[in-house]
Design a protein around this motif. Structure first.
Motif, PDB file in Angstrom:
ATOM      1  N   LEU A  89       6.383  -7.037  -6.186  1.00 11.60           N
ATOM      2  CA  LEU A  89       5.310  -6.811  -5.220  1.00 11.60           C
ATOM      3  C   LEU A  89       5.796  -7.179  -3.821  1.00 11.60           C
ATOM      4  O   LEU A  89       6.613  -8.086  -3.664  1.00 11.60           O
ATOM      5  CB  LEU A  89       4.075  -7.660  -5.568  1.00 11.60           C
ATOM      6  CG  LEU A  89       2.825  -7.403  -4.709  1.00 11.60           C
ATOM      7  CD1 LEU A  89       2.233  -6.025  -4.993  1.00 11.60           C
ATOM      8  CD2 LEU A  89       1.747  -8.458  -4.952  1.00 11.60           C
TER       9      LEU A  89
ATOM     10  N   LYS B 290       7.910  -0.042  -2.768  1.00 10.06           N
ATOM     11  CA  LYS B 290       7.108   1.058  -3.315  1.00 10.06           C
ATOM     12  C   LYS B 290       5.621   0.803  -3.071  1.00 10.06           C
ATOM     13  O   LYS B 290       4.868   1.710  -2.759  1.00 10.06           O
ATOM     14  CB  LYS B 290       7.368   1.193  -4.813  1.00 10.06           C
ATOM     15  CG  LYS B 290       8.845   1.438  -5.123  1.00 10.06           C
ATOM     16  CD  LYS B 290       9.005   2.462  -6.231  1.00 10.06           C
ATOM     17  CE  LYS B 290      10.428   2.989  -6.294  1.00 10.06           C
ATOM     18  NZ  LYS B 290      11.469   1.930  -6.319  1.00 10.06           N
ATOM     19  N   LYS B 291       5.235  -0.490  -3.301  1.00 12.74           N
ATOM     20  CA  LYS B 291       3.829  -0.853  -3.118  1.00 12.74           C
ATOM     21  C   LYS B 291       3.753  -1.913  -2.033  1.00 12.74           C
ATOM     22  O   LYS B 291       4.560  -2.837  -2.023  1.00 12.74           O
ATOM     23  CB  LYS B 291       3.266  -1.462  -4.409  1.00 12.74           C
ATOM     24  CG  LYS B 291       3.123  -0.484  -5.540  1.00 12.74           C
ATOM     25  CD  LYS B 291       2.537  -1.187  -6.760  1.00 12.74           C
ATOM     26  CE  LYS B 291       3.528  -2.165  -7.367  1.00 12.74           C
ATOM     27  NZ  LYS B 291       3.015  -2.838  -8.560  1.00 12.74           N
TER      28      LYS B 291
ATOM     29  N   ASN C  19       1.091  -4.572  -0.597  1.00 12.03           N
ATOM     30  CA  ASN C  19      -0.201  -5.237  -0.672  1.00 12.03           C
ATOM     31  C   ASN C  19      -0.492  -5.886   0.682  1.00 12.03           C
ATOM     32  O   ASN C  19       0.299  -6.681   1.174  1.00 12.03           O
ATOM     33  CB  ASN C  19      -0.126  -6.287  -1.801  1.00 12.03           C
ATOM     34  CG  ASN C  19      -1.222  -7.326  -1.734  1.00 12.03           C
ATOM     35  OD1 ASN C  19      -0.949  -8.510  -1.654  1.00 12.03           O
ATOM     36  ND2 ASN C  19      -2.449  -6.878  -1.755  1.00 12.03           N
TER      37      ASN C  19
ATOM     38  N   VAL D 268       5.191   4.930   0.786  1.00 10.76           N
ATOM     39  CA  VAL D 268       4.794   3.610   0.288  1.00 10.76           C
ATOM     40  C   VAL D 268       3.298   3.621  -0.038  1.00 10.76           C
ATOM     41  O   VAL D 268       2.491   4.169   0.710  1.00 10.76           O
ATOM     42  CB  VAL D 268       5.100   2.503   1.339  1.00 10.76           C
ATOM     43  CG1 VAL D 268       4.724   1.129   0.807  1.00 10.76           C
ATOM     44  CG2 VAL D 268       6.565   2.553   1.754  1.00 10.76           C
ATOM     45  N   ASP D 269       2.963   3.030  -1.196  1.00 10.41           N
ATOM     46  CA  ASP D 269       1.569   2.907  -1.598  1.00 10.41           C
ATOM     47  C   ASP D 269       0.997   1.659  -0.905  1.00 10.41           C
ATOM     48  O   ASP D 269       1.245   0.546  -1.333  1.00 10.41           O
ATOM     49  CB  ASP D 269       1.557   2.765  -3.137  1.00 10.41           C
ATOM     50  CG  ASP D 269       0.175   2.507  -3.684  1.00 10.41           C
ATOM     51  OD1 ASP D 269      -0.813   2.771  -2.977  1.00 10.41           O
ATOM     52  OD2 ASP D 269       0.090   2.014  -4.835  1.00 10.41           O
TER      53      ASP D 269
ATOM     54  N   TYR E 118      -2.056  -0.686   0.349  1.00  6.32           N
ATOM     55  CA  TYR E 118      -3.457  -0.973   0.036  1.00  6.32           C
ATOM     56  C   TYR E 118      -3.825  -2.394   0.417  1.00  6.32           C
ATOM     57  O   TYR E 118      -2.994  -3.299   0.417  1.00  6.32           O
ATOM     58  CB  TYR E 118      -3.733  -0.742  -1.462  1.00  6.32           C
ATOM     59  CG  TYR E 118      -2.846  -1.563  -2.363  1.00  6.32           C
ATOM     60  CD1 TYR E 118      -3.211  -2.850  -2.722  1.00  6.32           C
ATOM     61  CD2 TYR E 118      -1.636  -1.064  -2.838  1.00  6.32           C
ATOM     62  CE1 TYR E 118      -2.386  -3.618  -3.534  1.00  6.32           C
ATOM     63  CE2 TYR E 118      -0.805  -1.824  -3.648  1.00  6.32           C
ATOM     64  CZ  TYR E 118      -1.203  -3.102  -3.991  1.00  6.32           C
ATOM     65  OH  TYR E 118      -0.384  -3.874  -4.770  1.00  6.32           O
TER      66      TYR E 118
ATOM     67  N   LYS F 128      -8.610  -2.553  -5.046  1.00  4.59           N
ATOM     68  CA  LYS F 128      -7.704  -2.140  -3.979  1.00  4.59           C
ATOM     69  C   LYS F 128      -8.416  -1.174  -3.043  1.00  4.59           C
ATOM     70  O   LYS F 128      -9.156  -0.314  -3.488  1.00  4.59           O
ATOM     71  CB  LYS F 128      -6.499  -1.400  -4.571  1.00  4.59           C
ATOM     72  CG  LYS F 128      -5.600  -2.267  -5.412  1.00  4.59           C
ATOM     73  CD  LYS F 128      -4.467  -1.433  -5.989  1.00  4.59           C
ATOM     74  CE  LYS F 128      -3.579  -2.294  -6.877  1.00  4.59           C
ATOM     75  NZ  LYS F 128      -2.530  -1.529  -7.535  1.00  4.59           N
TER      76      LYS F 128
END
Lengths: 160, 140
Positions: A8, A103-104, A106, A141-142, A144, A153
């Motif tokens: 993450l 990739k993600k 947060n 990139v995701d 959220y 999310k």
């Protein structure tokens, strides 16, 4: 050279604090916190404070400049489950452009300052933040907003 | 299984507010206060009603030997429970978030993890220098 196992990546203007060092680390099962921040990489006090949190959680911690993160993260071993923590969306963009496989993303705490406007109770942004988020999304990139793990999310595209 | 957080005054709901701020919630954790106006019997009734639904419980009590602790220990006669006292919020977050309590039945294993995590997380700042080792021969 491997693709580092980044479980993450989180933007948090407090970097490693209770929520990050204990709650997120526990719920994603990370075993290494990598703080990519130029100031923290130079500040012994900041490092000692954040290392105390990591140590009580039984995980490793590193404090690297953005540059070192870009040049060295690919040396990670596959057994290292990395929780990458950065302070701003601009830093996230620097890393992503430098080839760090984010990739993600947060988005946690981005507190109010200056004339930033609120997206949620915990996330305030200015034009530069929005531009960085848009570019990150464009890079695939995701992104959220999610403060704590059991919260829903909110996709950044839906609020900027 | 479940973890029941219980203690004198608003210890339990106080812990609950800390959990709420930090993590939102932890699945399978219940909070039961033992307030000044309550009797031991009322506390026991609260415990029993939870034990009826789930017999595998770890009681997370504020004080070793206090009334909530003693009342919890009394349930040992009829139920598969473990009782810990003096554990801290860090241990509750760590153990509650790292384990899927729904599928765990070994209450003593969870109790042991709570005690171990608590002991590992008590310190005065600056007395012991934390390790920030960078052995990059095997990873980063």
């Amino acid at each position: 050279m491997n693709t580092p196992n980044i479980v993450l990546t989180r933007v948090d203007n407090r970097l490693v604090h209770g929520q990050v060092g204990v709650v997120w680390t526990s719920s994603i099962g990370a075993n290494l916190l990598l703080v990519a921040n130029d100031d923290a990489a130079k500040s012994e006090l900041q490092q000692e404070l954040m290392a105390a949190t990591a140590e009580t959680s039984g995980v490793g911690i590193r404090f690297w400049s953005l540059e070192k993160t870009i040049s060295t993260i690919s040396k990670a071993s596959p057994r290292q489950k990395i929780f990458l923590i950065i302070k701003t969306p601009q830093d996230a963009l620097t890393l992503a452009k430098g080839g760090v496989p984010i990739k993600k993303l947060n988005v946690g705490n981005m507190h109010h300052s200056g004339n930033k406007v609120s997206l949620t109770k915990k996330v305030y942004v200015d034009q530069a933040d929005i531009a960085a988020f848009k570019e990150l999304v464009k890079l695939g990139v995701d992104v959220y907003i999610q403060d704590v793990p059991d919260e829903k999310k909110i996709l950044i595209e839906d609020v900027i | 299984m479940k973890i029941i957080v219980t203690g004198h005054g608003n210890f339990a709901t106080g812990i609950e507010s800390t959990v709420k701020l930090l993590a939102g919630s932890i699945k399978n954790v219940t909070y039961i206060d033992f307030t000044a106006e309550m009797t031991e019997e009322e506390l026991a009734t609260n415990f029993t009603s939870i034990l009826k639904k789930d017999p595998n419980i770890v009681f997370f009590c504020d004080l070793v030997g206090g009334t909530p602790y003693k009342q919890a220990v009394l349930e040992k006669e009829n139920h598969n429970i473990a009782v810990v006292g003096g554990c801290n919020i860090g241990s509750l977050l760590e153990v509650g978030l790292q384990n899927d309590l729904t599928s765990v039945t070994n209450v003593h294993k969870i109790a042991e993890k709570l005690v171990t995590a608590t002991k590992a997380s008590v310190q005065e700042f600056g007395i012991q220098k934390p390790k920030i080792n960078e052995d990059i021969s095997n990873g980063i």
